[in-house]
Motif scaffolding. Structure first.
Motif, short mmCIF file in Angstrom:
data_model
loop_
_atom_site.label_atom_id
_atom_site.label_comp_id
_atom_site.label_asym_id
_atom_site.label_seq_id
_atom_site.Cartn_x
_atom_site.Cartn_y
_atom_site.Cartn_z
N SER A 157 2.57 -16.95 -4.13
CA SER A 157 2.53 -18.06 -5.02
C SER A 157 2.24 -19.36 -4.37
O SER A 157 1.47 -20.08 -4.68
CB SER A 157 3.88 -18.34 -5.73
OG SER A 157 5.19 -18.50 -4.64
N LYS A 183 -2.59 -7.34 -7.10
CA LYS A 183 -1.81 -8.07 -8.43
C LYS A 183 -1.70 -9.43 -8.26
O LYS A 183 -1.22 -10.02 -7.23
CB LYS A 183 -0.34 -7.31 -8.23
CG LYS A 183 0.48 -7.19 -9.33
CD LYS A 183 0.80 -8.25 -9.95
CE LYS A 183 2.01 -9.16 -9.67
NZ LYS A 183 2.15 -10.37 -10.24
N HIS A 185 -1.32 -13.13 -8.60
CA HIS A 185 -0.18 -14.13 -8.88
C HIS A 185 -0.62 -14.66 -10.23
O HIS A 185 -1.56 -15.52 -10.41
CB HIS A 185 0.25 -15.20 -7.78
CG HIS A 185 1.48 -15.53 -7.84
ND1 HIS A 185 2.00 -16.39 -8.84
CD2 HIS A 185 2.75 -15.17 -7.35
CE1 HIS A 185 3.33 -16.61 -8.83
NE2 HIS A 185 3.81 -15.80 -7.99
N PRO A 186 0.19 -14.65 -11.45
CA PRO A 186 0.09 -15.34 -12.62
C PRO A 186 -0.02 -16.80 -12.51
O PRO A 186 -0.69 -17.44 -13.30
CB PRO A 186 1.35 -14.98 -13.57
CG PRO A 186 2.43 -14.47 -12.47
CD PRO A 186 1.83 -13.99 -11.26
N SER A 218 -1.22 -10.38 -14.33
CA SER A 218 0.14 -9.97 -14.89
C SER A 218 0.72 -11.04 -15.34
O SER A 218 0.59 -12.08 -14.76
CB SER A 218 1.06 -9.44 -13.77
OG SER A 218 1.35 -10.25 -12.90
N GLY A 220 4.15 -10.92 -16.45
CA GLY A 220 5.42 -10.82 -15.95
C GLY A 220 5.72 -9.85 -14.73
O GLY A 220 4.50 -9.36 -14.11
N PHE A 238 3.48 -7.84 0.57
CA PHE A 238 4.21 -8.77 -0.38
C PHE A 238 4.45 -10.17 0.40
O PHE A 238 4.83 -9.91 1.59
CB PHE A 238 5.53 -8.21 -1.08
CG PHE A 238 6.24 -9.21 -1.77
CD1 PHE A 238 6.10 -9.32 -3.11
CD2 PHE A 238 7.36 -9.76 -1.08
CE1 PHE A 238 6.89 -10.36 -4.02
CE2 PHE A 238 7.97 -10.73 -1.90
CZ PHE A 238 8.01 -10.85 -3.23
N SER A 241 9.95 -14.24 -2.87
CA SER A 241 11.00 -14.47 -2.53
C SER A 241 11.82 -13.09 -2.04
O SER A 241 11.36 -11.74 -2.27
CB SER A 241 11.88 -14.76 -3.98
OG SER A 241 11.58 -13.79 -4.87
N ALA A 247 13.55 -6.29 -4.63
CA ALA A 247 13.32 -5.35 -5.89
C ALA A 247 12.23 -4.26 -5.48
O ALA A 247 12.20 -3.07 -5.73
CB ALA A 247 13.24 -6.03 -7.00
N MET A 265 9.71 -12.47 3.25
CA MET A 265 10.55 -13.08 2.14
C MET A 265 11.13 -14.39 2.74
O MET A 265 10.62 -15.00 3.66
CB MET A 265 11.55 -12.03 1.76
CG MET A 265 10.87 -10.75 1.41
SD MET A 265 12.08 -9.42 1.20
CE MET A 265 12.70 -8.99 2.45
N CYS A 301 7.23 -20.84 3.90
CA CYS A 301 7.91 -19.90 4.40
C CYS A 301 8.53 -20.37 5.77
O CYS A 301 9.81 -19.93 6.05
CB CYS A 301 7.54 -18.51 4.35
SG CYS A 301 5.86 -18.40 5.25
N SER A 342 13.39 -23.87 -9.88
CA SER A 342 14.25 -22.95 -9.03
C SER A 342 14.78 -23.99 -7.76
O SER A 342 15.89 -23.74 -7.34
CB SER A 342 13.74 -21.60 -8.75
OG SER A 342 12.99 -21.69 -7.61
N GLU A 392 17.55 -19.61 1.09
CA GLU A 392 16.20 -20.26 0.90
C GLU A 392 16.36 -21.13 -0.12
O GLU A 392 16.63 -20.51 -1.46
CB GLU A 392 15.11 -19.50 1.16
CG GLU A 392 13.92 -20.39 1.09
CD GLU A 392 12.59 -19.38 0.94
OE1 GLU A 392 11.78 -19.70 1.82
OE2 GLU A 392 12.55 -18.58 0.23
N PHE A 394 13.56 -23.34 -1.80
CA PHE A 394 12.36 -23.21 -1.55
C PHE A 394 11.71 -24.61 -1.88
O PHE A 394 11.66 -24.90 -3.08
CB PHE A 394 11.40 -22.12 -2.27
CG PHE A 394 10.05 -22.00 -1.75
CD1 PHE A 394 9.93 -21.40 -0.48
CD2 PHE A 394 8.92 -22.08 -2.44
CE1 PHE A 394 8.72 -21.01 -0.21
CE2 PHE A 394 7.63 -21.66 -2.26
CZ PHE A 394 7.34 -21.38 -0.90
#
Ligand code: NAP
Length: 533
Positions: A157, A183, A185-186, A218, A220, A238, A241, A247, A265, A301, A342, A392, A394
């Motif tokens: 992101s 993949k 990022h939306p 994507s 979601g 990746f 977060s 996950a 992360m 990060c 967030s 963190e 962010f």
């Protein structure tokens, strides 16, 4: 023109009825284009294409892969205006940041192109045989690093270019000889599509197999979950977060054939300040750190999330100056309302903690997506007790930790989770700066900085951008710099193979003229070395 479709190899496709739009956080409105999430059949097609393309791509010479990467960089340059337009409208970031990130993306591609020409990344080693050895003859053994297979990359992101579509993970995987399924990022699907079109054009112009790159949208997490579970996918890159990275790591390890996940992360990037340094430079340090905490709205990060020092008048002066400076810096737009929300949730959590006091205070209201810059304070004792204070947050905030003595600072360092960076601000022979502190700190981090700020990650071969868990899922690797290619390679040994069946890298005559380790010695020697073996 942005179509909102997925790239399944070179073909644009939109099977699914699930659609979404990106968001302009600066204007606080949705952007116009409708994007279509990748359907199950598109996921299957893209991964199968990548699987088939791998058989061809792994045999493409390093020189040709290098030309592919150079061509991608040329294509990106040729559409830089389009990239800037869509990037700014999907992120709220200024044009200057986009240009800087695009430059970094291009330089990353070119650095891998150079690495491929040079060849040492394959770590070729040859041990010549000893047929007369007793009691057992020693075989002829030749080892090199080989591409692992199709790599799934999650666009980040906070770096829509440098850690997304044609970013570091993609560049390193393609350099290694691995097809990439991106993949997207939306939050910046449009930027992803425009950059993908450049990669697809470069692939066509340099005759790369169809499927060497696909870009999947994507809305979601479902597309990402399906891709991690797809048997054609052989590794994952990746950035994001801890929750998301963990996950994905858990999903990948539960597969019937688990695969490696290289997740970078959350990190709070602790900074230790020592007394003599503070006494001499408290004001300059406060100004420097106010900038480091707020740069890019804190969405890095490597943002300095905790600052640790000893109780002293000079530390108080530093804190006061930091609070004053950070309040005077105008807030800048965050990437997306979700990230803004967030950030505020994270701040609310620590605000409710009775052991933490906020030092910044604001009377005026801020606009949506423009965050407050926050400095809070906690004692070392309470910090050590409460692991939640290490999570963190962010955004542009930092937590000050005050220690009573050297013993307490050691306890604080020991209590820390793994970090991307750790910074020491000190004079050469500063009070309390001991080898023990440095050694303890070094165990926790991937990069240790002396007198500087952690923000700003140089892209070069000596950079480590990773660290012990939870900073990353595998502290042996870096996500930045040319050594990040190692994540997508696996060693293969050839035993007693005839010359004609060996890869060129392992042949006696060294047709690629690369550095190799032969019987323990680095050399470019060819046939002559083997004459007496
Ligand atoms: P994120 O929640 O970690 O998501 C990153 C990507 O992973 C997204 O594409 C998301 O997919 C996917 N994902 C998340 N959870 C997943 C799951 N359980 N299974 C499969 N895929 C999953 O990060 P974000 O949405 O980009 O940013 C939100 C937060 O991440 C920030 O507020 C910040 O805390 C953190 N962040 C940290 C860093 C860092 O470098 N430390 C960088 C960026 C973000 P979908 O988007 O498709 O849902």
């Amino acid at each position: 023109m942005i179509t909102g479709k997925n790239y399944i190899g070179a073909d644009l496709s939109s099977d699914s009825t699930v659609s979404f739009k990106t968001f302009n956080p600066l204007l606080n409105i949705e952007n116009k284009t409708t994007f279509f999430e990748a359907s199950d059949s598109e996921i299957q097609k893209a991964t199968k294409l990548a699987h088939d393309a791998f058989r061809v791509f792994k045999l493409v010479s390093a020189k040709q892969r290098s030309e592919f990467l150079i061509q991608i960089s040329e294509e990106l340059k040729s559409i830089s205006d389009d990239i800037i337009n869509i990037y700014c409208s999907e992120t709220g970031l200024p044009e200057g940041r986009c240009k800087g990130e695009l430059g970094r993306t291009i330089n990353q591609l070119l650095s891998f192109a150079t690495l491929l020409k040079e060849g040492s990344y394959q770590e070729v080693s040859i041990d010549t045989p000893l047929p007369e050895r007793k009691p057992m003859p020693k075989p002829d053994l030749r080892k090199m690093l080989m591409p692992i297979g199709p790599v799934l990359v999650f666009g980040a992101s906070n770096f829509p270019l440098a850690y997304s579509t044609a970013g570091g993970d993609t560049a390193s995987a393609l350099a290694a000889g691995c097809p990439v399924i991106l993949k997207s990022h939306p939050m910046h699907a449009g930027t992803g599509e425009v950059v993908s079109s450049a990669i697809i054009r470069a692939a066509k112009k340099t005759n790369m197999p169809n499927g060497v790159f696909s870009n999947l949208n994507s809305k979601g997490i479902e597309v990402g979950v399906k891709l991690v579970n797809n048997s054609y996918v052989k590794a994952v890159g990746f950035t994001g977060s801890l929750k998301g990275g963990r996950a994905i790591y858990d999903l990948a390890s539960q597969r019937s054939h688990p695969i490696p996940v290289f997740a970078e992360m959350g990190s709070v990037n602790p900074v230790l300040i020592f007394p003599k340094k503070l006494q001499k430079e408290y004001s300059e340090l406060a100004i420097q750190y106010a900038k480091s905490i707020t740069v890019g709205s804190g969405q890095f990060c490597t943002n300095p999330g905790i600052i640790i020092s000893f109780k002293s008048d000079y530390f108080d002066l530093f804190i006061n100056k930091l609070v004053q400076e950070i309040q005077e810096i105008s807030p800048s737009c965050m990437l997306h309302p979700n990230i803004y929300n967030s950030y505020n949730l994270g701040l609310q959590k620590i605000k409710k903690n009775k052991n933490v006091s906020e030092l910044t205070s604001y009377s005026d209201k801020y606009e949506n997506n423009f965050p407050r810059h926050v400095i809070s304070r906690v004692s070392a004792e309470k910090f050590i007790e409460d692991k939640c204070l290490q999570h963190e947050i962010f955004g542009p905030c930092s937590l000050i930790i005050t220690c009573q003595d050297e013993e307490e600072i050691l306890k604080v360092i020991e209590s820390l989770d793994g970090q991307l960076t750790g910074t020491i601000l000190a004079q050469d022979h500063d009070t309390f700066l001991s080898q023990q502190i440095i050694d303890t700190f070094e165990l926790k981090v991937g990069r240790i900085i002396f007198n500087g700020v952690p923000t700003g990650v140089e892209v070069c071969s000596s950079m480590t951008h990773g660290g012990p868990y939870p900073a990353s899922t595998d502290s042996r690797f870096t996500a930045v710099g040319i050594n990040s290619i190692k994540r997508w390679l696996r060693p293969v040994s050839y035993q007693d193979f005839p010359q004609s069946l060996l890869p060129d890298e392992l042949k006696n005559d060294n047709p690629l003229n690369i550095n190799r380790i032969i019987d323990g010695v680095v050399t470019r020697e060819g046939d002559s070395h083997f004459e007496n073996t």
